[in-house]
Scaffold this motif. Structure first.
Motif, mmCIF file in Angstrom:
data_model
loop_
_atom_site.group_PDB
_atom_site.id
_atom_site.type_symbol
_atom_site.label_atom_id
_atom_site.label_comp_id
_atom_site.label_asym_id
_atom_site.label_seq_id
_atom_site.Cartn_x
_atom_site.Cartn_y
_atom_site.Cartn_z
ATOM 1 N N ALA A 1 -4.001 3.037 -9.569
ATOM 2 C CA ALA A 1 -3.242 4.100 -8.833
ATOM 3 C C ALA A 1 -1.977 4.458 -9.614
ATOM 4 C CB ALA A 1 -3.012 3.643 -7.437
ATOM 5 N N MET B 1 6.053 2.788 -11.966
ATOM 6 C CA MET B 1 6.235 4.333 -11.300
ATOM 7 C C MET B 1 7.560 5.125 -11.540
ATOM 8 S SD MET B 1 4.449 3.000 -7.788
ATOM 9 C CE MET B 1 4.590 4.313 -6.772
ATOM 10 N N LEU C 1 5.553 -2.603 -10.696
ATOM 11 C CA LEU C 1 4.814 -1.391 -10.703
ATOM 12 C C LEU C 1 5.802 -0.339 -9.991
ATOM 13 C CD1 LEU C 1 2.186 -3.236 -11.229
ATOM 14 C CD2 LEU C 1 0.994 -1.782 -9.510
ATOM 15 N N HIS D 1 -3.813 -6.497 -10.888
ATOM 16 C CA HIS D 1 -4.009 -5.906 -9.457
ATOM 17 C C HIS D 1 -4.519 -4.486 -9.660
ATOM 18 C CE1 HIS D 1 -3.840 -4.711 -5.249
ATOM 19 N NE2 HIS D 1 -3.778 -5.771 -5.036
ATOM 20 N N ASN E 1 -3.976 -2.032 -7.982
ATOM 21 C CA ASN E 1 -2.887 -0.857 -7.829
ATOM 22 C C ASN E 1 -2.461 -0.221 -9.384
ATOM 23 O OD1 ASN E 1 -2.759 -1.172 -4.957
ATOM 24 N ND2 ASN E 1 -0.576 -1.476 -4.981
#
Lengths: 244, 117
Positions: free
Chosen positions: B60, B40, B36, B55, B57
């Motif tokens: 997000a 990102m 991630l 997961h 996340n």
């Protein structure tokens, strides 16, 4: 209360990447030689050598906490640390139930179970280096249920850390602390991040070689080197604290 | 032609696991990655994101990077937390049994790529 120096992340020869000479007895002797007051044994996905290290430590005068470095389904490494061998074994049972594959010693290395007298008991055949099918949330819940603490391993590293895998620490995940790797510059990190995203920061050796034991450690101002005291130090409770 | 999440979902027969309210989101590009931190840093906005990471996340990250949709590849599936978050955010999670490589190839061939400036 006094200062206890603890290295909470040490591998033995049970980890495929651990050196053959990292027997439980050798690790304990190294810990003593480096002036540590206590150590935690955290092999990859296994606690098979923790009992031997605890018994060797009790004989030689250094406290040993049993633990595991668990690899989650997200490929996050975290340290699960307990007081008693039996708790670590119960965590190990859950890990084993969610771990697949057979080790290839020619590729990954041998996984050796050794007793406190430096005698080889057996070779473990599981692929201990692999990730489990357990999510990080489930791991944290189970370790807490068993009375242990969870420390996210080497959060400053670009692989197998909760930051590399998940980008950030998920809100609501009840980690007890985060660990900085021995590669980090702890001082400069701590200047900027004494509480890493609100979590206490420790540093430890992640030793795979005898010479590495204690190359990094954390000093705790506590009553005794047990999980409950560590938890209080993490939370700055009743005058317990981490001393940087 | 603007490609929507709905178009790839039907074209490639992908199962909608969650976030079905976002099927009309537009796709501008694609990205593959399971770390991630990397996604990102590098995924472009409007991308359809192919990953094995399930997961919660990921939602997000998808919201932060304004990704169009997430495709869990290789038969991976979301847990309940991840599903709930996708429904809440309206970000579709699609499922595929193909590998990221295979699926990315098909997406690319279908025209999902960043428009030349």
């Amino acid at each position: 209360m006094k200062l206890f120096k603890g290295d909470l992340h040490i591998h033995t020869c049970l980890s495929p990447c651990g050196e053959l000479e990292m027997s439980p007895l050798k690790v304990v002797k190294e810990g003593l030689a480096k002036g540590l007051d206590f150590i935690a044994i955290c092999d990859h996905n296994s606690a098979e050598n923790t009992g031997a290290a605890m018994r060797a430590g009790a004989k030689l005068g250094i406290h040993v906490l049993p633990g595991l470095e668990i690899n989650s389904v997200e490929e996050i490494h975290s340290l699960a640390i307990f007081d008693r061998e039996e708790q670590a074994m119960r965590m190990q049972a859950m890990v084993y139930a969610h771990l697949q594959g057979i080790n290839r010693p020619d590729i990954f290395g041998d996984q050796i179970v050794v007793n406190e007298f430096d005698e080889v008991e057996r070779f473990d055949g599981r692929m201990l280096i692999a990730s489990t099918q357990l999510g990080i949330d489930a791991i944290v819940r189970e370790v807490h249920r068993l009375g242990g603490i969870v420390v996210a391993s080497h959060v400053d590293r670009p692989s197998y850390s909760i930051i590399s895998q998940l980008g950030f620490i998920p809100p609501g995940l009840e980690l007890d602390a985060v660990e900085l790797s021995c590669m980090s510059n702890t001082e400069s990190f701590l200047t900027d991040n004494r509480n890493f995203k609100g979590l206490p920061v420790i540093t430890s050796s992640d030793a795979h070689l005898p010479g590495d034991v204690g190359r990094r450690y954390t000093s705790f101002f506590i009553e005794a080197p047990c999980v409950n005291e560590l938890r209080m130090a993490f939370q700055n409770k009743s005058e317990r604290r981490i001393v940087y | 032609m603007v490609m929507k999440v709905r178009d790839i979902q039907s074209e490639f027969n992908l199962e909608v696991a969650a976030g079905g309210s976002g099927l009309d989101r537009e796709i501008a590009d694609g990205y593959c990655g399971d770390l991630l931190s990397d996604v990102m840093a590098n995924a472009g906005s409007g991308s359809v994101w192919l990953t094995t990471q399930a997961h919660q996340n990921i939602l997000a990250v998808a919201a932060l990077k304004e990704l169009a949709a997430i495709v869990l590849v290789n038969g991976h599936g979301p847990d309940d937390d991840t599903r709930a978050r996708a429904d809440k955010e309206g970000i579709p999670i699609l499922l595929s049994t193909s590998s990221a490589y295979q699926l990315a190839g098909r997406f690319y061939k279908a025209g999902i790529k960043k428009k030349e400036e």
